[in-house]
Design a protein around this motif. Sequence first.
Motif, PDB file in Angstrom:
ATOM      1  N   ILE A   1      16.997  16.636   2.666  1.00  0.00           N
ATOM      2  CA  ILE A   1      16.386  17.846   2.856  1.00  0.00           C
ATOM      3  C   ILE A   1      14.984  17.821   3.246  1.00  0.00           C
ATOM      4  O   ILE A   1      14.299  17.005   2.499  1.00  0.00           O
ATOM      5  CB  ILE A   1      16.570  19.043   1.603  1.00  0.00           C
ATOM      6  CG1 ILE A   1      18.321  18.842   1.762  1.00  0.00           C
ATOM      7  CG2 ILE A   1      15.899  20.229   2.257  1.00  0.00           C
ATOM      8  CD1 ILE A   1      18.653  19.766   0.245  1.00  0.00           C
TER       9      ILE A   1
ATOM     10  N   SER B   1      20.183  24.776  -6.877  1.00  0.00           N
ATOM     11  CA  SER B   1      21.307  23.823  -7.299  1.00  0.00           C
ATOM     12  C   SER B   1      21.292  23.866  -9.050  1.00  0.00           C
ATOM     13  O   SER B   1      22.453  23.887  -9.689  1.00  0.00           O
ATOM     14  CB  SER B   1      21.345  22.429  -6.804  1.00  0.00           C
ATOM     15  OG  SER B   1      21.932  21.616  -7.643  1.00  0.00           O
TER      16      SER B   1
ATOM     17  N   VAL C   1      20.176  28.609   3.668  1.00  0.00           N
ATOM     18  CA  VAL C   1      20.176  27.383   2.900  1.00  0.00           C
ATOM     19  C   VAL C   1      21.061  27.733   1.560  1.00  0.00           C
ATOM     20  O   VAL C   1      22.221  26.920   1.495  1.00  0.00           O
ATOM     21  CB  VAL C   1      18.930  27.118   2.336  1.00  0.00           C
ATOM     22  CG1 VAL C   1      18.865  25.969   1.461  1.00  0.00           C
ATOM     23  CG2 VAL C   1      17.852  26.690   3.576  1.00  0.00           C
ATOM     24  N   ILE C   2      21.158  28.926   1.079  1.00  0.00           N
ATOM     25  CA  ILE C   2      21.962  29.036   0.001  1.00  0.00           C
ATOM     26  C   ILE C   2      23.548  28.989   0.578  1.00  0.00           C
ATOM     27  O   ILE C   2      24.548  28.448  -0.200  1.00  0.00           O
ATOM     28  CB  ILE C   2      21.856  30.833  -0.471  1.00  0.00           C
ATOM     29  CG1 ILE C   2      20.323  30.479  -1.158  1.00  0.00           C
ATOM     30  CG2 ILE C   2      22.575  30.897  -1.726  1.00  0.00           C
ATOM     31  CD1 ILE C   2      20.082  31.916  -1.685  1.00  0.00           C
TER      32      ILE C   2
ATOM     33  N   VAL D   1      24.375  19.217  -5.508  1.00  0.00           N
ATOM     34  CA  VAL D   1      24.147  19.004  -3.989  1.00  0.00           C
ATOM     35  C   VAL D   1      24.916  17.550  -3.595  1.00  0.00           C
ATOM     36  O   VAL D   1      24.997  16.682  -4.387  1.00  0.00           O
ATOM     37  CB  VAL D   1      22.762  18.991  -3.501  1.00  0.00           C
ATOM     38  CG1 VAL D   1      22.808  18.778  -2.035  1.00  0.00           C
ATOM     39  CG2 VAL D   1      21.996  20.341  -3.956  1.00  0.00           C
TER      40      VAL D   1
ATOM     41  N   LEU E   1      24.598  25.322   0.797  1.00  0.00           N
ATOM     42  CA  LEU E   1      24.524  24.594  -0.650  1.00  0.00           C
ATOM     43  C   LEU E   1      25.819  25.012  -1.298  1.00  0.00           C
ATOM     44  O   LEU E   1      26.432  24.208  -1.886  1.00  0.00           O
ATOM     45  CB  LEU E   1      23.434  24.793  -1.356  1.00  0.00           C
ATOM     46  CG  LEU E   1      22.046  24.414  -0.753  1.00  0.00           C
ATOM     47  CD1 LEU E   1      21.061  24.517  -1.758  1.00  0.00           C
ATOM     48  CD2 LEU E   1      22.365  22.859  -0.814  1.00  0.00           C
TER      49      LEU E   1
ATOM     50  N   VAL F   1      17.902  16.702  -5.653  1.00  0.00           N
ATOM     51  CA  VAL F   1      17.954  16.582  -4.112  1.00  0.00           C
ATOM     52  C   VAL F   1      17.133  15.475  -3.743  1.00  0.00           C
ATOM     53  O   VAL F   1      16.210  15.161  -4.602  1.00  0.00           O
ATOM     54  CB  VAL F   1      17.424  18.142  -3.535  1.00  0.00           C
ATOM     55  CG1 VAL F   1      18.592  18.914  -3.978  1.00  0.00           C
ATOM     56  CG2 VAL F   1      16.361  18.373  -3.801  1.00  0.00           C
TER      57      VAL F   1
ATOM     58  N   CYS G   1      16.047  23.856  -2.561  1.00  0.00           N
ATOM     59  CA  CYS G   1      17.384  23.733  -3.105  1.00  0.00           C
ATOM     60  C   CYS G   1      17.575  23.245  -4.340  1.00  0.00           C
ATOM     61  O   CYS G   1      18.654  23.311  -4.881  1.00  0.00           O
ATOM     62  CB  CYS G   1      17.598  22.629  -1.986  1.00  0.00           C
ATOM     63  SG  CYS G   1      17.641  23.289  -0.138  1.00  0.00           S
TER      64      CYS G   1
END
Length: 474
Positions: free
Chosen positions: A410, A397, A470-471, A404, A474, A313, A393
Motif C-alpha cells: 500500500i 485493520s 479503502v475500507i 490484511v 480491506l 500492513v 489501513c
Amino acid sequence: MGFFPYVWDSHVRKGNKMAKGKTKTVFFCKECGYESAKWMGQCPGCHQWNTLVEERVSTAAKSQRTAAGTGERPRLTGLFAVSMEEEERMDSGIPELNRVLGGGIVKGSLVLVGGDPGIGKSTLLLQICRNLANDGRDVVYVSGEESLKQIKMRADRLGGFDREVFLLCETDIQAASDAIREKKPDMVVIDSVQTMSSEEITSAAGSVSQVREVTSVLMQLAKAEGIAIFIVGHVTKEGVVAGPRTLEHMVDTVLYFEGEQNAVYRILRGVKNRFGSTNEIGVFEMKQKGLYEVTNPSQVMLDGRPLDASGSVVVCAMEGTRPLLIEIQALVSPTSFNMPRRTSVGIDYNRVNLLLAVLEKRAGMQLGGCDAYVNLAGGMKLGEPAIDLGIICAVISSYRNVPVHPGTMIFGEVGLTGEVRGVGFVEQRLMEAMKMGFTRCIIPKTNEENLEGKFRDQMEICGVSNVREVIGIL
C-alpha cells in the motif's frame, strides 16, 4: 600594613588591564553562531531562547588573521570563464557509503559525520581508512579521544589491514595540521572535532569559538592541499551535532548515523551534500568485525513479519532513488481512561493524530474511546507522505480485527477531506513490490490511471480515491 594591600591591588589592576588588551568577552549562540557583545535572552539570529554562551576571544589572533588575509586584490571571474572539470572521487570500498556521498569521496572535501555514542562512527571511518590504504593511498587517522593502543585494538578486531595507516594522537590543531601538511595524505580522519583546540583561542576545547576555529583550519587545509577530511562530531540529547549550527554550514557534506545502539541495523543518511543528492541512505548491519552493508533492505525490514495478524500492513517509501518496503504496525484497543493514549514510533506523532482525526470524521470510526499505537518496524524513521494510506489501513485493520492479505502493498497520501492523492516514483515502487513477491497493490486512483499494462498483467492494481473506498477493499 596599609602599604602591602595597595601594592597588591595595583598589581592586580595592572594585570587585568594587560589581560583586557589581549582577550575580550563575546557571547556566541550555540544554535546559529550569532555573535554579540552582551548577553541576551533571545538570539536575534535564530530567535531561540537561552542559547547565548560566554566565550573569551583573543583579539591579537583575530588581528593577525585579518592582516594575513589582506594581500593582492581579488579579481572578478566570469561565469562562462569557469572551467567545468568533473571532481575526482575515490572509491571508499563500501558501495552503500559511495551511494550516500554521491559516487565516492571527493578530494578536497570536508565531511562531518554525526551520531549517538557507540553507533559506529569510528568503526566505519576506520574501515574506510583500511580500504583506501589497501588501495595504495596514504591515510592519516588523528584521534583526540583514544590512545594508539585503543585504535590498534579496534583495527585488530576489524582485520584486513594489508598496508600501513598512519596514526596521530593529538589535540592541538596546529600541530596536527603541520603533520598532515608534511605527509600530504589522500584522506584524513579527525576523531573528534570537539576534542581539538587552537592555541589562538583561550576558551576550552569543545566550546563554540574553538569548534569554529578548528573547523576553519581544517577547511582551509582540505581546500589548499586537496585532502579529503572526515571529522567526527558529538551530538546533543536532541540528536543534532553539538556546537554552533554554523559547523554544518562550513563543511561540504553532513552525514548522520541513525538507529538504536542496541539494534543491529544502522542508517547512514546524508543531510547536506554539495557533491550529490541529500535523499540517499545507506543501510548497515553491525557485527563483531565491524559494519557490513545491507544490499537488500526491503528483505531485511520484512523478515519475521506476521502474515495473519491484524494491524500489520506493508508500505513502500522512497529514500532517494531507492524504494524501501517497510512494515507498519498499529494497535487499537478500548481504553478505560477518559483521555486515550496516542503513541507513534518512527512516524511523526502529529501526522498520526491527523490521520486518526480523518478516520473519525470522514469514515465514521469512533476512535475517541480507544488507545492507538503506531509503530514502524525495523527501527526506521520515515516522514514521506506516501505512507499515509498505509497508516490508515493498519489502524482500520486493528480496529476491526481483520488481517490484511499478506501479499498486499500500500502507498498513497491522504488529505484532510479523506481523499487519496497521487505520489511520485510509482513504477519504482511497483517494481520493488513485484521483486519481493507481492501480488496486490492499493495505490491512488490518479496513479492507477496512468500505469502501463505490464504491471496490470503481473499483479492486481487497486486504485482508490478516498478513505471509504479503502475500507471497502480491506
